[in-house]
Write an enzyme that holds these catalytic residues in place. Sequence first.
Site, mmCIF file in Angstrom:
data_model
loop_
_atom_site.group_PDB
_atom_site.id
_atom_site.type_symbol
_atom_site.label_atom_id
_atom_site.label_comp_id
_atom_site.label_asym_id
_atom_site.label_seq_id
_atom_site.Cartn_x
_atom_site.Cartn_y
_atom_site.Cartn_z
ATOM 1 N N LYS A 263 0.895 -1.164 0.000
ATOM 2 C CA LYS A 263 0.000 0.000 0.000
ATOM 3 C C LYS A 263 0.927 1.206 0.000
ATOM 4 C CE LYS A 263 -3.432 2.324 2.976
ATOM 5 N NZ LYS A 263 -4.406 2.153 4.069
ATOM 6 N N GLU A 267 -3.326 6.988 2.285
ATOM 7 C CA GLU A 267 -3.674 7.170 3.696
ATOM 8 C C GLU A 267 -2.423 7.235 4.584
ATOM 9 O OE1 GLU A 267 -6.539 4.001 4.441
ATOM 10 O OE2 GLU A 267 -8.161 5.265 3.694
ATOM 11 N N ARG A 300 -1.365 -2.176 -4.489
ATOM 12 C CA ARG A 300 -2.778 -1.797 -4.315
ATOM 13 C C ARG A 300 -3.124 -0.510 -5.069
ATOM 14 N NH1 ARG A 300 -4.770 -0.997 0.963
ATOM 15 N NH2 ARG A 300 -6.640 -2.248 0.753
ATOM 16 N N ARG A 317 -13.599 11.308 -5.048
ATOM 17 C CA ARG A 317 -12.763 10.178 -4.623
ATOM 18 C C ARG A 317 -12.970 8.952 -5.513
ATOM 19 N NH1 ARG A 317 -12.780 7.521 1.481
ATOM 20 N NH2 ARG A 317 -12.013 5.494 0.843
ATOM 21 N N LYS A 341 -9.791 -2.637 -5.420
ATOM 22 C CA LYS A 341 -10.968 -2.928 -4.592
ATOM 23 C C LYS A 341 -12.185 -3.130 -5.477
ATOM 24 C CE LYS A 341 -9.586 -0.925 -0.193
ATOM 25 N NZ LYS A 341 -9.944 -0.157 1.017
ATOM 26 N N ASP A 346 -14.829 2.145 -1.005
ATOM 27 C CA ASP A 346 -14.167 1.398 0.073
ATOM 28 C C ASP A 346 -15.128 0.406 0.726
ATOM 29 O OD1 ASP A 346 -12.309 0.618 1.904
ATOM 30 O OD2 ASP A 346 -12.407 2.408 3.139
ATOM 31 N N GLU A 374 -16.187 -4.472 7.831
ATOM 32 C CA GLU A 374 -15.938 -3.119 8.353
ATOM 33 C C GLU A 374 -17.171 -2.226 8.236
ATOM 34 O OE1 GLU A 374 -12.636 -1.234 6.433
ATOM 35 O OE2 GLU A 374 -12.994 0.697 7.411
#
Length: 648
Positions: A263, A267, A300, A317, A341, A346, A374
């Site tokens: 990653k 973030e 990723r 985003r 993803k 997300d 999540e």
Amino acid sequence: MNDKFSSLWLDYKPLFPGFTGRAAIRCPSRVDRQGAAVSELITALKAMLPAAELTFGADSAGLIFELDIGDFLDVEEYMISADERGAAVIGGSERGLMYGVFAYLREIRTAGSLVRMNKRVRPALGLRMLDHWDNADGTVERGYSGSSFFFREGKLVVDERTEMYARLIASAGINAAAINNVNVRGDAVRLIAEENLPGLARLSELFSRWGIALYLSIDFSAPISVGGMRTADPLDPAVGYWWSNKARELWKAAPGLGGFLVKADSEGQPGPYAYGRDHADGANMLARAVKPFGGRIIWRAFVYNCTQDWRDERTDRACAGYRTFAPLDGHFDANVILQVKNGPMDFQVREPVHPLFGAMRHTALAAEFQLAQEYTGQQLHVCCLLPMFREILMWNTACDIQPGRVIDRIQAAAAVANTGDSFCWTGSELAGANLYGFGRLTFEPQLTAEDIIDEWISLTFGSSERVREALLQILLGSHRAYEGYTAPLGLGWLCKPGTHYGPDPWGYEFDRWGTYNRADREAVGVDRSRTGYTSLYPEPLRELYSDPEKCPDELLLFFCRVKYTHVLHSGKTVIQHIYDSHFDGYAEAEEFARLWDSIESELDPAVYDNGRRRFKEQLRSAGEWRDVINAFFHRLSGVPDEQGRKLY
Ligand code: GCV
């Protein structure tokens, strides 16, 4: 750490307790008698035929189980031919043979007898992977099943639980696992350092026996944090040299390593941007370092600006992954897999399929799913994700390469694991269906979600028809119910920031994460034609998603901004749909709790109790979601409920 654990779907029970004859395993010397296939067959037969005389190789008048390896098959492929007298299982390698043995055992256990069958199966995807977000201190990011069983106080743990884990996931068809969090922090940064080589060697050996490649999430700036260098610039030859040496050292100690998961520039994680380089520069430098050892870099695509200005209505985003990676198509080395993803945001309960699956023509792709719930109830709510995963894998990207379904466009699938050191591994027994099903689905995507859930129920809970019917109804309806009482019509991010549990419709509004619903007095949803997002899909999808009259109801508010009075294809208005789905979803959750209670007498008391506590919390939380979201939209829109229900 909890040392007690269940063997879940591998809890072999006597199948023929009265059988006192002979059962012989026969195999030529090319089959490894210490290997996983033979050892699993012995374990299973001992438990299933407890009174039989189990022999090896000798002639037998009883049941005969022949195992062999045939090089006419692919390495992970197997063939089974079986009848009431036993079975012959042939694999393309020890791995294929192991999958064949697991498949045969699955068939006879679900049938409750020795079955007549002929089967030849090859996995649809070459890499079927679990990504654990375990930290070295034993915590698990977005983990809802207890602590890590891979790490304790900064140290790697390899014990009986690790062996059981490997058997479990291998039996579901998984062949790779990244054991540490993609946010590489604390002692995990040093996982690739010399002091951890013996632990990695033990783990990779154990994994290899079960056909599982060990992957490590790495800190892109490890040349600095581990190597003491002053730069991690991917184009600096000294950095490449450092990684090459590191790879040599790692593969020498742990030849079963599969590669690194990265990653980068996401973030807060370090990446090539710090040096003015792009993602292909970063990934390819690592790819070259691991190439001599057959290693892969899983890179990723979850890259976006998480410090956005909410007033900026053009920056979206959802576009970020595409805009970053589509221009790099064809620039990645052959041993790089870009992990995308399933949707552009997300792991929300409903998202469109990521446009990169149709766009990247010259890049190996992995689809990334999330088993850890999540945003879908954190294993306190039952939410079986398999119908959604299958729908995504079968979704037609509409790109001009044929066949163009997601499953045709990817080489790999990965899922963020939902495991921990809880007795049942996944916190909730019912969340085990997601873990098992992800492996089965990516091995044999032609199976339906119902086939897989049915199989899992039978292997885990036995053959009671009442249990089967109740659990099928709960699991198959659970995603729709969760979507209904949380965020319908493609509205994501109505949850509490940070924890991502419970409702907070303004929690992510006006913030920096770029995740908005833009609800006001008149309208709701994001106009993604305006942000340019719909143009990332080819026709006819572009038009379908851009036009509120055509857009599928379940994604309408993701793609379009419409008035509350807009009429859906269902004939309801948007606002009435929001109210109804919250009441209906809650009622479904009530029904799930009732169904669970109805099978209490057939369940192990501890399993029943764990489920009952979770259903109680699911109902409390579903009620909260219903009331908070309905009240929010009622107050904003001023539109009353047609049925006059209380909206709080
Ligand atoms: C591992 C989301 C999660 C983070 C996670 C991230 C990712 O933002 O909330 O916990 O970090 O996704 O997938 O990298």
